[in-house]
Design an enzyme around this catalytic site. Structure first.
Site, PDB file in Angstrom:
ATOM      1  N   ARG A  10       0.987  -1.246  -0.008  1.00  2.88           N
ATOM      2  CA  ARG A  10       0.102   0.049  -0.034  1.00  2.88           C
ATOM      3  C   ARG A  10       0.726   1.340  -0.073  1.00  2.88           C
ATOM      4  NH1 ARG A  10      -4.018   0.133  -2.348  1.00  2.88           N
ATOM      5  NH2 ARG A  10      -4.864   1.862  -1.106  1.00  2.88           N
ATOM      6  N   ILE A  11       1.755   1.490   1.020  1.00  5.36           N
ATOM      7  CA  ILE A  11       2.627   2.418   1.077  1.00  5.36           C
ATOM      8  C   ILE A  11       3.594   2.586  -0.111  1.00  5.36           C
ATOM      9  CG2 ILE A  11       4.034   4.007   2.583  1.00  5.36           C
ATOM     10  CD1 ILE A  11       1.403   3.924   3.500  1.00  5.36           C
ATOM     11  N   ASP A  32      10.385  -5.851  -5.634  1.00  2.00           N
ATOM     12  CA  ASP A  32       9.468  -6.670  -5.101  1.00  2.00           C
ATOM     13  C   ASP A  32       9.574  -8.114  -5.444  1.00  2.00           C
ATOM     14  OD1 ASP A  32       6.963  -7.934  -4.047  1.00  2.00           O
ATOM     15  OD2 ASP A  32       6.472  -5.956  -3.333  1.00  2.00           O
ATOM     16  N   SER A 148       4.925   6.117  12.329  1.00  2.00           N
ATOM     17  CA  SER A 148       3.839   5.570  11.718  1.00  2.00           C
ATOM     18  C   SER A 148       2.787   6.548  11.205  1.00  2.00           C
ATOM     19  CB  SER A 148       2.954   4.636  12.899  1.00  2.00           C
ATOM     20  OG  SER A 148       2.482   5.251  13.851  1.00  2.00           O
ATOM     21  N   CYS A 149       1.910   6.253  10.759  1.00  2.00           N
ATOM     22  CA  CYS A 149       0.825   7.143  10.178  1.00  2.00           C
ATOM     23  C   CYS A 149       0.188   7.479  11.515  1.00  2.00           C
ATOM     24  CB  CYS A 149      -0.313   6.397   9.230  1.00  2.00           C
ATOM     25  SG  CYS A 149      -0.860   4.733   9.925  1.00  2.00           S
ATOM     26  N   GLY A 209       1.699   1.426  19.507  1.00  2.00           N
ATOM     27  CA  GLY A 209       2.850   2.138  19.934  1.00  2.00           C
ATOM     28  C   GLY A 209       2.820   3.473  19.741  1.00  2.00           C
ATOM     29  N   ARG A 231      -9.553  -1.456  15.303  1.00  2.30           N
ATOM     30  CA  ARG A 231      -9.519  -1.632  13.816  1.00  2.30           C
ATOM     31  C   ARG A 231     -11.049  -1.582  13.641  1.00  2.30           C
ATOM     32  NH1 ARG A 231      -4.775  -2.806  11.252  1.00  2.30           N
ATOM     33  NH2 ARG A 231      -2.998  -1.868  12.893  1.00  2.30           N
ATOM     34  N   ASN A 313      -4.666   7.516   6.380  1.00  2.70           N
ATOM     35  CA  ASN A 313      -3.380   6.853   6.924  1.00  2.70           C
ATOM     36  C   ASN A 313      -2.666   6.270   5.853  1.00  2.70           C
ATOM     37  OD1 ASN A 313      -6.449   5.195   7.487  1.00  2.70           O
ATOM     38  ND2 ASN A 313      -4.745   3.438   6.659  1.00  2.70           N
TER      39      ASN A 313
END
EC number: 1.2.1.12
Length: 332
Positions: A10-11, A32, A148-149, A209, A231, A313
């Site tokens: 995704r990112i 990849d 993180s996002c 975290g 979530r 996000n």
């Protein structure tokens, strides 16, 4: 600046999409091990959340072509084996989620690469949040983390409130969209039993975290924040709820004014502000790290408040990865 992407999840894909609109970032290679150039073109062209790619795409056996520009594709499992040097790669975006420590991410540096930006929190790499502590970056740092996002959403908000009023202590909850690590239907998850339940059918409590990590980028808040996650079955856009006790009492209107001012000045483009009756899907494609929802927050007293801030996000975070690279380049 020649940039490569390791990991086309995704990112990785959204960093590439965002870079297509950024003349300062030149993506020259992607690695990849699981994705062919044919499939890579397809994954980039179609996106359930962000829609069809706005540009031209094609491929051959070893490249994809984005708006006519060739991007070399490698299929290596081990970063040490990626021949980044053949494409004069200077920066690598490490977005596999597998190489998040200094030692592991540094394997890219053996191939002529100058810098690595980890698109995830790191236990030992210097961590930066744009608009919060990015000015502490030093050119002798070769591997850094973009955090993180959720930390990117929380930290700008916490900084403004802490600088203006002081935060004595706080609890954060992020109501977070589904991510790729979750299960579409119930499945095995040895470490996190709840995390193994079907993402499409449940609200799932989880650990994060992100709040504690704010203490790494804002040392004065170290030990004063912690948090958890729910979530939820949405595809993208999450929201942070920061419930905090202030050092210096302030009305909710004063807090709103301070955040609005920051969003228009020193944190413009990082921290947004809205008083409209918005919902999560209204922020799909929003490049801010954090958008404060003035109408959603509440105050119990002048020193006990709940603040609400939205974030895409995926897109917002990917935009910050590129911003961090730009900042690093300018400080070489």
């Amino acid at each position: 600046m020649n940039v490569a992407i390791n990991g086309f999840g995704r990112i990785g894909r959204l960093v590439l999409r965002a870079s297509a609109k950024n003349p300062l970032i030149n993506i020259v290679a992607i690695n990849d091990p699981f994705v062919s150039t044919t499939y890579m073109e397809y994954m980039l062209e179609y996106d359930t959340v962000h829609g069809k790619f706005d540009g031209s795409l094609s491929h051959d056996e070893t490249h994809i072509f984005v708006n006519g520009k060739p991007i070399r594709v490698f299929n290596e499992m081990n970063p040490e084996n990626i021949k980044w040097g053949e494409e004069q790669v200077q920066y690598v975006v490490e977005s596999t989620g597998a190489f998040t420590t200094l030692e592991k991410a540094s394997t890219h540096l053996k191939n002529g690469v100058e810098k690595v930006v980890i698109s995830a929190p790191s236990s030992d790499a210097p961590m930066f949040v744009m608009g919060v502590n990015h000015e502490l970056y030093e050119k002798n740092m070769h591997v850094v983390s973009n955090a993180s996002c959720t930390t990117n959403c929380l930290a700008p908000l916490a900084k403004v409130v802490n600088d203006k009023f002081g935060i004595k202590e706080g609890l954060m909850t992020t109501v977070h969209a589904v991510t790729a690590t979750q299960k579409t239907v119930d499945g095995p998850s040895k470490k996190d039993w709840r995390g193994g339940r079907g993402a499409c059918f449940n609200i799932i409590p989880s650990s994060t975290g992100a709040a504690k990590a704010v203490g790494k980028v804002i040392p004065s808040l170290n030990g004063k924040l912690t948090g958890m996650s729910f979530r939820v079955p949405t595809a993208d856009v999450s929201v942070v709820d920061l419930t905090a006790r202030l050092v210096n009492p302030a009305s909710y209107d004063e807090i709103k004014a301070a955040i609005k001012s920051a969003s228009e000045n020193e944190m413009k483009g990082i921290l947004g502000y809205t008083e409209k009756a918005v919902v999560s899907s209204d922020f799909i494609g929003d490049s801010h790290s954090s958008i404060f929802d003035a109408e959603a927050g509440i105050a119990l007293t002048d020193d006990f408040v709940k603040l609400v801030s939205w974030y895409d996000n995926e897109w917002g975070y990917s935009s910050r990865v590129l911003d961090l690279i730009e900042h690093m380049v300018k400080n070489e």
